[in-house]
Design an enzyme around this catalytic site. Structure first.
Site, PDB file in Angstrom:
ATOM      1  N   ASP A   1       0.850  -1.187   0.000  1.00 19.00           N
ATOM      2  CA  ASP A   1       0.000   0.000   0.000  1.00 19.00           C
ATOM      3  C   ASP A   1       0.890   1.242   0.000  1.00 19.00           C
ATOM      4  O   ASP A   1       1.457   1.611   1.025  1.00 19.00           O
ATOM      5  CB  ASP A   1      -0.931   0.016   1.212  1.00 19.00           C
ATOM      6  CG  ASP A   1      -1.999   1.089   1.084  1.00 19.00           C
ATOM      7  OD1 ASP A   1      -2.857   0.955   0.192  1.00 19.00           O
ATOM      8  OD2 ASP A   1      -1.969   2.059   1.863  1.00 19.00           O
TER       9      ASP A   1
ATOM     10  N   HIS B   1      -3.832   6.098   6.379  1.00 13.94           N
ATOM     11  CA  HIS B   1      -2.958   6.818   5.446  1.00 13.94           C
ATOM     12  C   HIS B   1      -1.510   6.905   5.919  1.00 13.94           C
ATOM     13  O   HIS B   1      -0.713   7.606   5.293  1.00 13.94           O
ATOM     14  CB  HIS B   1      -3.504   8.208   5.113  1.00 13.94           C
ATOM     15  CG  HIS B   1      -4.816   8.164   4.403  1.00 13.94           C
ATOM     16  ND1 HIS B   1      -5.008   7.404   3.255  1.00 13.94           N
ATOM     17  CD2 HIS B   1      -6.008   8.751   4.682  1.00 13.94           C
ATOM     18  CE1 HIS B   1      -6.275   7.543   2.857  1.00 13.94           C
ATOM     19  NE2 HIS B   1      -6.889   8.337   3.693  1.00 13.94           N
TER      20      HIS B   1
ATOM     21  N   GLU C   1       2.128   5.224  -0.357  1.00 20.24           N
ATOM     22  CA  GLU C   1       1.675   6.544   0.050  1.00 20.24           C
ATOM     23  C   GLU C   1       2.400   7.595  -0.786  1.00 20.24           C
ATOM     24  O   GLU C   1       3.588   7.442  -1.085  1.00 20.24           O
ATOM     25  CB  GLU C   1       1.949   6.787   1.538  1.00 20.24           C
ATOM     26  CG  GLU C   1       1.102   5.943   2.485  1.00 20.24           C
ATOM     27  CD  GLU C   1      -0.383   6.292   2.415  1.00 20.24           C
ATOM     28  OE1 GLU C   1      -0.724   7.451   2.077  1.00 20.24           O
ATOM     29  OE2 GLU C   1      -1.207   5.402   2.687  1.00 20.24           O
TER      30      GLU C   1
ATOM     31  N   ASP D   1      -2.053   1.516  -7.128  1.00 24.22           N
ATOM     32  CA  ASP D   1      -0.653   1.355  -6.719  1.00 24.22           C
ATOM     33  C   ASP D   1       0.223   0.836  -7.849  1.00 24.22           C
ATOM     34  O   ASP D   1       1.287   1.401  -8.138  1.00 24.22           O
ATOM     35  CB  ASP D   1      -0.562   0.401  -5.515  1.00 24.22           C
ATOM     36  CG  ASP D   1      -1.331   0.902  -4.316  1.00 24.22           C
ATOM     37  OD1 ASP D   1      -0.721   1.487  -3.403  1.00 24.22           O
ATOM     38  OD2 ASP D   1      -2.565   0.710  -4.295  1.00 24.22           O
TER      39      ASP D   1
ATOM     40  N   ASP E   1      -1.730   1.050   7.214  1.00 24.44           N
ATOM     41  CA  ASP E   1      -2.727   0.629   6.229  1.00 24.44           C
ATOM     42  C   ASP E   1      -2.401  -0.753   5.670  1.00 24.44           C
ATOM     43  O   ASP E   1      -3.295  -1.575   5.453  1.00 24.44           O
ATOM     44  CB  ASP E   1      -2.796   1.641   5.077  1.00 24.44           C
ATOM     45  CG  ASP E   1      -3.599   2.885   5.446  1.00 24.44           C
ATOM     46  OD1 ASP E   1      -4.180   2.914   6.544  1.00 24.44           O
ATOM     47  OD2 ASP E   1      -3.619   3.835   4.639  1.00 24.44           O
TER      48      ASP E   1
END
Length: 321
Positions: free
Chosen positions: A116, A277, A118, A217, A282
């Site tokens: 995941d 986040h 960011e 992603d 996450d």
């Protein structure tokens, strides 16, 4: 292979006491339209929304993970106060109920790599959790903060303060962030260490697949970052499992319940830990949704595949989020 290990090799120690703030994919599957299957079609096990992948001892206090430790840079492992305040055992956040083994089904893959990212402008955080498909347990973690390639220092400082300052981890980011090109070099060494990838394997993962919360992603962000960093898109990023599509097709939920991590967790009544986040938190929460699906009998299959020549993406599900 240890189930509480975090790769620590090849790093120089940091000591910043005041800033330790909380916070093997198989050979290509034949391309076909499929639906996530339940093992009850082939094995004697039931789908149950009451099957938990939660700590039995609910009084166990959740602690934020040491973000120096996740990157192999914690120098305070002999400090009792630090160890009491911060978690250094990722498996604590991803327990597996022994009873779950009676309901799970066999998988075509050996490992799931939960990812995941960011960062909206450039990637700022790159966390990957390795989950054993057979035991459903945590195996290892790769986690790096990523320093943008094209931004000015002034822009970076403002960006990081806005993104990570609210979590209190901006100091950790500044202490540890490295360019994306170096992150990928270290990540590939990590994949090789676990025998999940190698150029001799044709570039694809070995009996493992990435699991993401959406297509963004790997469909969009990683290719965009590779262009910015002026590197070729690695071949192991060509296919992935979109957990939202798998969740929606397996549980037959309302679309609104499968549009994000929070909705999926609420639908299955899974408590959310950490800060939404913050990539590492996450990723752990997404992994907990994956664990629940495995417990409930889902057989996970790749849901998206990128044509290496045309770069177009094909989807395996006809009905998807």
């Amino acid at each position: 292979m240890s189930f509480s290990k975090v790769s620590l090799s090849g790093f120089f120690p940091f000591r910043s006491i005041n800033s330790l703030s909380p916070f093997r994919f198989s050979l290509p599957l034949p391309f076909r339209r499929v639906r996530t299957t339940c093992c009850t079609q082939n094995m004697s096990c039931s789908v149950s929304s009451s099957a938990h992948v939660e700590p039995k001892n609910t009084s166990t206090r959740w602690r934020p993970t040491c973000l120096y430790f996740t990157q192999g840079k914690c120098t305070m492992m002999d400090d009792p106060m630090h160890l009491e305040k911060f978690n250094h055992d990722i498996s604590r956040d991803l327990p597996v109920d022994a009873a779950a083994f009676q309901r799970k089904c066999s998988q075509d893959l050996d490992f799931f790599l939960v990812l995941d990212l960011e960062g909206k402008i450039e990637i700022l955080e790159f966390p990957v959790l390795m989950i054993d498909a057979k035991t459903m347990g945590f195996v290892d973690l790769f986690h790096r903060f990523v320093r943008p390639t094209k931004m000015s220092e002034q822009h970076i400082n403002k960006y990081i303060e806005g993104k990570y300052g609210k979590f209190g981890v901006d100091r950790v980011w500044h202490d540890t962030a490295i360019p994306f090109k170096e992150v990928l070099q270290q990540f590939e060494a990590w994949l090789i260490q676990h025998r999940l990838w190698g150029e001799g394997r044709g570039g694809r993962l070995n009996r493992a697949a990435f699991v993401t919360c959406g297509n963004w992603d790997l469909k969009t962000k990683v290719p965009d970052q590779c262009k910015v960093s002026q590197i070729k898109l690695p071949s192991y990023f060509m296919e992935w499992i979109n957990l939202k599509d798998a969740f929606y097709n397996f549980y037959k939920t309302r679309r609104s319940d499968a549009t994000g991590m929070v909705g999926m967790m609420k639908n299955r009544r899974i408590s959310m830990f950490g800060s939404h986040h913050l990539g590492i938190d996450d990723t752990k929460n997404i992994a907990r949704v994956l664990q629940r699906m495995l417990v409930d009998g889902a057989r996970m299959q790749v849901t998206a595949w990128r044509n290496p020549d045309s770069r177009t993406v094909e989807y395996l599900f006809e009905d998807r989020i």
